[in-house]
Design an enzyme around this catalytic site. Sequence first.
Site, PDB file in Angstrom:
ATOM      1  N   ASN A   1       6.253   7.288  -2.764  1.00 26.41           N
ATOM      2  CA  ASN A   1       5.188   6.436  -2.259  1.00 26.41           C
ATOM      3  C   ASN A   1       4.027   6.366  -3.231  1.00 26.41           C
ATOM      4  OD1 ASN A   1       2.849   8.381  -1.143  1.00 26.41           O
ATOM      5  ND2 ASN A   1       4.834   9.324  -0.758  1.00 26.41           N
TER       6      ASN A   1
ATOM      7  N   CYS B   1       0.418 -16.036  11.749  1.00 23.48           N
ATOM      8  CA  CYS B   1       0.818 -17.193  12.555  1.00 23.48           C
ATOM      9  C   CYS B   1       2.341 -17.354  12.561  1.00 23.48           C
ATOM     10  CB  CYS B   1       0.146 -18.457  12.041  1.00 23.48           C
ATOM     11  SG  CYS B   1       0.452 -18.817  10.305  1.00 23.48           S
TER      12      CYS B   1
END
Length: 638
Positions: free
Chosen positions: A115, A170
């Site tokens: 990571n 959206c």
Amino acid sequence: MAAAAAASEEAVKAAKVLMVGAGGIGCELLKTLALSGFRDIHIIDLDTIEVSNLNRQFLFRQSHVGQSKAKVARDAILKFRPNINITPYHANVKDGQFNVEFFKQFNVVLNGLDNLDARRHVNRLCLAAEVPLVESGTTGFLGQVTVHVKGKTECYECQPKPVPKSYPVCTITSTPSKFVHCIVWAKDLLFAKLFGDKKQDNDLNVHSKDDNSSKADVFERNIDENLEQYAQRIYDHVFGYNIEVALANEETWKNRKRPYPIYVRDALPEEAVQQNGGSRDCKNEEQEPSAMGSLGLRNPQEIWSLADNSRVFLEALKLFFEKREKEIGNLIFDKDDQLAVEFVTAAANIRASSFGIPPHSLFEAKGVAGNIVHAVATTNAIIAGLIVIEAIKVLKGDYQDYRMTYCLEHPARKMLLMPVQPFQPNKSCYVCSETPVLLEINTKTTKLREVIDKVIKPKLGMNLPSVMIGSTIVFEDGDDLDKAEAANYALNLEKVLAELPAPVVNGTKLTVEDFLQELSCNINIKHRDEFDEEKEPDGMVLAGWSGPVDTQATSNGEKKLVPSSSSADDDGTAKDISAKPGMKRKLNEILESEENCDVVQNPSDVGSSSAQVVEDDDDDDVVMFDEDPKLGKRKRLQ
């Protein structure tokens, strides 16, 4: 030759080495170090062994599942190299005990991490301790090894890191067109809303204008409601009612295929709803709860019908409240949490059915939700060997012979391994060159908390930051603060910049420090009154070291500005670098015959052919690529 070999052998025997990560690369690396004559090796790894590790992390066996990777790896190596010293630490490398003084005792640090946050932390500690760092990573058949030596080569952070693929909110909430959109909806919205922080708000809590209970939280369980009723009501709300509300906006569907609402009565006959979960085996109460187990579904690679997905959804939701009620409110999706994966798979498939998107098996859905890139043990072994080769060069001080080496899936001109000389330090890197960064911000409306949460921690990588304006400390983080100090800093967090004890205005310089990393960074403030809500939703723009800025969607779907992932010239060609001493040529010329070399796809972007950088939260050997040699672009390890 004999003298050089003897020198290498002595350097290896005398070296004290720190390994960070004992997973896919780490197992191979520890074995190779031991067989190469290294006698003093320290290993840090936070993880425990999982069943999924066993196919490639060869030092581990079934009996080791649940035990510390670092400790089991040590024991396995000592069985055939009993006379060497291996010190394991089952801990997080970011813990305070692993400070600069700890790092100074080593001759070289070898990373096998998974990571960005941990990589940046180790890079900074190595710079502060002036210890050479050898970075590495693999993904499938692709791999890389890079060398970072303070003042001689670029540091790990000299180039901006690409941002993981994400999607507009959206699209996720209203107009999904890919299965990954449904996964993100199920994982980041629905799972989080039901089982995570109850205070969060999102577009799932929809009411009609005529609904008298519009101020209530739809996801709160009613006092007189049993689990069966609650689960069905949630199902009907998110898959039925919410879709009906979306369909009311005719403009949205003029050029799109209209979805259809799904209610429990449509997906399951009434008797099936009543019998859901009836096959639960009460003898296995101590086992991890599983909706699949309760319903008799055994094959994770089977694609469930709408009815089966509905049954799994209802059963998983009920099991969370029956078996894990104490965890609800604090849960975060984890790909290794079987019940969470079952719930997200079922929810994503039901939503996919509504929008005409093909469903996926649990195995496939887990890969998408967890950003899992499948590992190849052979690549790990090759990369581990290259790490040791570079480590020996570092120990001997052979600076001219350092190489950044790339393992290619499609060998260019019969080159499986492509070595290039390391790059020089980036003079504008705020980490190793201490160059200030520029922050454009509205100092009259932006709170200090926003600067810390949106810039200092995520973008500058500070874990325990302190913020100073001149000689005034306005914020400090850490467990050693007294109550009065902590309370004072908490008050400052809620103040706008211009109202801090030392006001921040246009031209102010902030000094941000992380004492654990021994890193200090200056931020020059430029006041701006207005920001474009679409292109600059954070209301602030970080520039300077980060270079060109691109628009990218955040993990919650909103757009933000992020550093460009490329340091290439405008024509897309790479800088001149050497494949061999005295023979300089551009990487895209070396690889011009390879059309698809080193393209890393986002596993979440099913069916996409575009090059993406994967955000890995899987095992240590599933990581990102530094460079795309074919395109001449730097894609730095995440």
